[in-house]
Motif scaffolding. Structure first.
Motif, PDB file in Angstrom:
ATOM      1  N   UNK A 197      64.162  99.012   8.093  1.00  0.00           N
ATOM      2  CA  UNK A 197      63.947  98.025   9.147  1.00  0.00           C
ATOM      3  C   UNK A 197      65.309  97.620   9.697  1.00  0.00           C
ATOM      4  N   UNK A 198      65.539  97.918  10.965  1.00  0.00           N
ATOM      5  CA  UNK A 198      66.754  97.468  11.622  1.00  0.00           C
ATOM      6  C   UNK A 198      66.511  96.047  12.128  1.00  0.00           C
ATOM      7  N   UNK A 199      66.967  95.091  11.339  1.00  0.00           N
ATOM      8  CA  UNK A 199      66.865  93.680  11.724  1.00  0.00           C
ATOM      9  C   UNK A 199      68.252  93.127  12.018  1.00  0.00           C
ATOM     10  N   UNK A 200      69.150  94.014  12.449  1.00  0.00           N
ATOM     11  CA  UNK A 200      70.535  93.600  12.670  1.00  0.00           C
ATOM     12  C   UNK A 200      70.620  92.454  13.667  1.00  0.00           C
ATOM     13  N   UNK A 201      69.954  92.616  14.812  1.00  0.00           N
ATOM     14  CA  UNK A 201      70.181  91.638  15.866  1.00  0.00           C
ATOM     15  C   UNK A 201      69.432  90.332  15.646  1.00  0.00           C
ATOM     16  N   UNK A 202      68.284  90.363  15.005  1.00  0.00           N
ATOM     17  CA  UNK A 202      67.517  89.124  14.901  1.00  0.00           C
ATOM     18  C   UNK A 202      66.906  88.848  13.559  1.00  0.00           C
ATOM     19  N   UNK A 203      67.225  89.671  12.567  1.00  0.00           N
ATOM     20  CA  UNK A 203      66.594  89.505  11.261  1.00  0.00           C
ATOM     21  C   UNK A 203      66.878  88.170  10.615  1.00  0.00           C
ATOM     22  N   UNK A 204      68.084  87.628  10.853  1.00  0.00           N
ATOM     23  CA  UNK A 204      68.391  86.330  10.270  1.00  0.00           C
ATOM     24  C   UNK A 204      67.718  85.201  11.038  1.00  0.00           C
ATOM     25  N   UNK A 205      67.368  85.445  12.306  1.00  0.00           N
ATOM     26  CA  UNK A 205      66.747  84.406  13.123  1.00  0.00           C
ATOM     27  C   UNK A 205      65.232  84.327  12.916  1.00  0.00           C
ATOM     28  N   UNK A 206      64.579  85.459  12.748  1.00  0.00           N
ATOM     29  CA  UNK A 206      63.113  85.490  12.711  1.00  0.00           C
ATOM     30  C   UNK A 206      62.510  84.518  11.683  1.00  0.00           C
ATOM     31  N   UNK A 207      63.035  84.412  10.457  1.00  0.00           N
ATOM     32  CA  UNK A 207      62.430  83.455   9.515  1.00  0.00           C
ATOM     33  C   UNK A 207      62.498  82.016  10.011  1.00  0.00           C
ATOM     34  N   UNK A 208      63.585  81.653  10.696  1.00  0.00           N
ATOM     35  CA  UNK A 208      63.710  80.278  11.178  1.00  0.00           C
ATOM     36  C   UNK A 208      62.831  80.049  12.404  1.00  0.00           C
ATOM     37  N   UNK A 209      62.628  81.085  13.216  1.00  0.00           N
ATOM     38  CA  UNK A 209      61.665  80.976  14.318  1.00  0.00           C
ATOM     39  C   UNK A 209      60.257  80.776  13.776  1.00  0.00           C
ATOM     40  N   UNK A 210      59.940  81.465  12.698  1.00  0.00           N
ATOM     41  CA  UNK A 210      58.620  81.319  12.077  1.00  0.00           C
ATOM     42  C   UNK A 210      58.427  79.886  11.593  1.00  0.00           C
ATOM     43  N   UNK A 211      59.465  79.326  10.970  1.00  0.00           N
ATOM     44  CA  UNK A 211      59.365  77.949  10.491  1.00  0.00           C
ATOM     45  C   UNK A 211      59.232  76.964  11.654  1.00  0.00           C
ATOM     46  N   UNK A 212      59.752  77.380  12.838  1.00  0.00           N
ATOM     47  CA  UNK A 212      59.651  76.515  14.022  1.00  0.00           C
ATOM     48  C   UNK A 212      58.319  76.668  14.742  1.00  0.00           C
ATOM     49  N   UNK A 213      57.444  77.539  14.236  1.00  0.00           N
ATOM     50  CA  UNK A 213      56.112  77.674  14.817  1.00  0.00           C
ATOM     51  C   UNK A 213      55.839  78.964  15.544  1.00  0.00           C
ATOM     52  N   UNK A 214      56.808  79.888  15.615  1.00  0.00           N
ATOM     53  CA  UNK A 214      56.580  81.163  16.291  1.00  0.00           C
ATOM     54  C   UNK A 214      55.726  82.078  15.415  1.00  0.00           C
ATOM     55  N   UNK A 215      54.910  82.895  16.052  1.00  0.00           N
ATOM     56  CA  UNK A 215      54.060  83.843  15.334  1.00  0.00           C
ATOM     57  C   UNK A 215      54.849  85.125  15.078  1.00  0.00           C
ATOM     58  N   UNK A 216      55.570  85.152  13.977  1.00  0.00           N
ATOM     59  CA  UNK A 216      56.407  86.303  13.638  1.00  0.00           C
ATOM     60  C   UNK A 216      55.650  87.185  12.641  1.00  0.00           C
ATOM     61  N   UNK A 217      55.414  88.437  12.985  1.00  0.00           N
ATOM     62  CA  UNK A 217      54.693  89.317  12.053  1.00  0.00           C
ATOM     63  C   UNK A 217      55.546  89.665  10.847  1.00  0.00           C
ATOM     64  N   UNK A 218      54.937  90.082   9.735  1.00  0.00           N
ATOM     65  CA  UNK A 218      55.708  90.499   8.560  1.00  0.00           C
ATOM     66  C   UNK A 218      56.658  91.648   8.920  1.00  0.00           C
ATOM     67  N   UNK A 219      57.909  91.575   8.425  1.00  0.00           N
ATOM     68  CA  UNK A 219      58.874  92.596   8.832  1.00  0.00           C
ATOM     69  C   UNK A 219      59.902  92.925   7.766  1.00  0.00           C
ATOM     70  N   UNK A 220      59.947  92.181   6.663  1.00  0.00           N
ATOM     71  CA  UNK A 220      61.104  92.281   5.775  1.00  0.00           C
ATOM     72  C   UNK A 220      60.796  93.070   4.506  1.00  0.00           C
ATOM     73  N   UNK A 221      61.609  92.881   3.468  1.00  0.00           N
ATOM     74  CA  UNK A 221      61.434  93.644   2.226  1.00  0.00           C
ATOM     75  C   UNK A 221      60.169  93.285   1.467  1.00  0.00           C
ATOM     76  N   UNK A 222      59.489  92.213   1.851  1.00  0.00           N
ATOM     77  CA  UNK A 222      58.210  91.885   1.228  1.00  0.00           C
ATOM     78  C   UNK A 222      57.101  92.813   1.707  1.00  0.00           C
ATOM     79  N   UNK A 223      57.328  93.546   2.786  1.00  0.00           N
ATOM     80  CA  UNK A 223      56.311  94.450   3.331  1.00  0.00           C
ATOM     81  C   UNK A 223      56.286  95.722   2.489  1.00  0.00           C
ATOM     82  N   UNK A 224      55.139  96.110   1.930  1.00  0.00           N
ATOM     83  CA  UNK A 224      55.061  97.346   1.144  1.00  0.00           C
ATOM     84  C   UNK A 224      55.505  98.552   1.970  1.00  0.00           C
ATOM     85  N   UNK A 225      56.338  99.383   1.366  1.00  0.00           N
ATOM     86  CA  UNK A 225      56.810 100.592   2.035  1.00  0.00           C
ATOM     87  C   UNK A 225      58.175 100.448   2.660  1.00  0.00           C
ATOM     88  N   UNK A 226      58.624  99.204   2.908  1.00  0.00           N
ATOM     89  CA  UNK A 226      59.978  99.000   3.429  1.00  0.00           C
ATOM     90  C   UNK A 226      60.965  99.210   2.283  1.00  0.00           C
TER      91      UNK A 226
END
Length: 489
Positions: A197-226
């Motif tokens: 998963x190339x989360x270089x540009x926004x990977x650090x932001x997405x979790x905080x956007x999710x906490x702010x109420x954005x609908x962020x789909x699963x994308x990180x190392x918790x996803x099976x197969x990543x």
């Protein structure tokens, strides 16, 4: 030229300030690419001081400088905790390109004989670079023409025993959307293929956007197969440049990224990164930034960034002749024009008004557009930005599209550029009315070195490049780079 005698520090710093007068500003939010501003000067100051403190620490030998081991463990640990797998092994690198290079190397070495990297056409060119350096083949797959997310069926048709690595983006840079990570990672796992998963540009932001109420789909190392994920801290982590983290599913895969050599009679060679000697300054700056902001600081930046992104997208949709490409899930907004509003002319017009909006060329059916990176400081100026975009769009409508000299793209495409030296190439460009200098954006846009108070006209250059096939664009851009760094005649 090297001076015969040393110069005083005050004189050197004065010259640096003079040289930087033509640079784009790194604070304030009017430059919507390359720089990331929290709007909190005290955070950046803490990072600068920590950077300077660690500047001369050499990360070549962890046994010589245990401080950098302690800092790297903390930084990697914070990223692993935030991106779905606390305690996951990782590497601190100099940036997204190096993280990607190491992820591709690890995949290649983990799957001997597999030579292909399968990725969407929106994936970052750093994967092409890594494949070029490492002797692998890139296999691009299409994205949905409406959502711009990677096509799951296309991945299904492409992944096979020849595939070393499947790549998805969270988000992709061009339109700020998150690929269907879970579906593609599951496909890859079912066929024994690693998935990055190339989360270089926004990977650090997405979790905080999710906490702010954005609908962020699963994308990180918790996803099976990543199996690996890259995340730049010098982007939405707001650390000084030179800070990225590459995480792996397990230590065995991380070891595949390492390099060691005992085939010489000198000191021990074992490297965690592509570089050998490297300053710990960026690591110190990243650590200080994370510590200075903390979880609550990043939550607040995420809230402000989400609000600014939504207001920007909503405002752009109200401007005649402009449209937002896709539905941005991160703080990256791509704005396309129309026959009446040329986005390259719009970018020039915005530059005359003191704002830098990054042009993106058309590719794979995706239209040319301007790209805006929304950061923590943007909310305070989002209304002013929208006003400038509206004014620039109206000015672009009055001016009309950039005019490409008739037959010039065809002439350029027919040239053997390798047969031209830099001076001849510069003369050819000048004959077409193009003044050469390094295009900003690692692509055409604005030229560094422009006299203060002036704005370069790059619409025609962008339009010419946009009319050329990708391979010819690349050849032209290499010549731009060569001419830029050649000494003046």
């Amino acid at each position: 030229m090297l001076p015969d005698h040393g110069r005083p520090a005050a004189e050197l710093l004065a010259e640096l300030n003079s040289l930087r007068a033509a640079d784009l500003p790194v604070r304030g939010g009017k430059v919507t690419a390359y720089v990331y501003d929290t709007g909190l000067p005290e955070v950046h100051e803490a990072a600068h001081r920590a950077y300077a403190e660690m500047l001369e620490v050499n990360m070549l030998d962890p046994t010589a400088f245990p401080s950098m081991v302690a800092l790297e463990r903390q930084v990697v640990g914070a990223v692993a905790e935030t991106l779905g797998r606390p305690g996951a092994p990782g590497i601190f690198t100099s940036g997204g390109t190096e993280s990607i290079m190491l992820a591709v190397k690890a995949a290649r070495d983990a799957r001997p004989g597999a030579t292909r990297v399968v990725l969407p056409v929106t994936a970052h060119p750093a994967f092409h670079k890594a494949a070029h350096y490492l002797g692998l083949e890139i296999v691009p797959v299409p994205v949905d023409p409406v959502t711009y997310r990677a096509s799951v069926p296309a991945f299904g048709d492409t992944l096979d025993e020849r595939t070393a690595l499947a790549v998805v983006s969270a988000p992709s840079y061009p339109q700020g959307v998150v690929d269907p990570v879970g579906e593609i990672a599951a496909l890859a796992a079912s066929r024994g293929v690693l998935c990055h998963v190339d989360a270089c540009v926004g990977g650090w932001l997405l979790p905080w956007l999710r906490e702010a109420g954005a609908a962020i789909p699963p994308f990180d190392l918790a996803v099976p197969g990543v199996t690996s994920i890259s995340c730049d801290l010098h982007k939405f982590g707001y650390a000084p440049k030179g800070a990225s983290v590459l995480l792996f599913r397990d230590a065995e895969l991380r070891r595949r990224a390492y390099f060691a050599s005992a085939a010489w009679p000198g000191y021990t060679i074992v490297n965690a990164t592509v570089q050998s000697s490297r300053s710990a300054g960026p690591l110190g700056g990243a650590w200080a930034t994370l510590e200075a902001l903390g979880r609550e600081g990043y939550r607040e930046l995420g809230r402000r960034t989400l609000e600014a992104t939504r207001r920007l997208a909503e405002g752009v949709r109200k401007i005649p002749g402009l449209r937002v490409l896709g539905e941005p899930e991160a703080a990256l907004v791509a704005i396309a024009g129309s026959p009446e509003v040329d986005v390259f002319v719009l970018a020039d017009e915005a530059r005359t008004r003191g704002w830098f909006l990054q042009p993106q060329l058309s590719y794979a059916g995706i239209p040319a557009n301007i790209h805006i990176t929304v950061t923590g400081v943007t909310l305070a100026g989002v209304d002013a930005m929208l006003e400038v975009i509206e004014e620039a769009a109206e000015a672009a409508r009055r001016r009309g599209p950039a005019e490409v000299p008739e037959g010039l793209p065809e002439l350029i495409a027919s040239l053997d550029l390798d047969a031209l030296d830099d001076a001849t190439f510069a003369e050819l460009a000048a004959s077409a009315g193009i003044t050469l200098g390094l295009p900003a954006g690692n692509g055409p846009a604005a030229q560094p070195g422009t006299a203060p108070g002036t704005a370069p006209e790059m619409a025609v250059v962008n339009a010419i490049l946009d009319a050329l096939p990708a391979a010819t664009r690349e050849a032209i851009l290499l010549r731009f780079l060569s001419v830029t760094y050649s000494p003046p005649a």
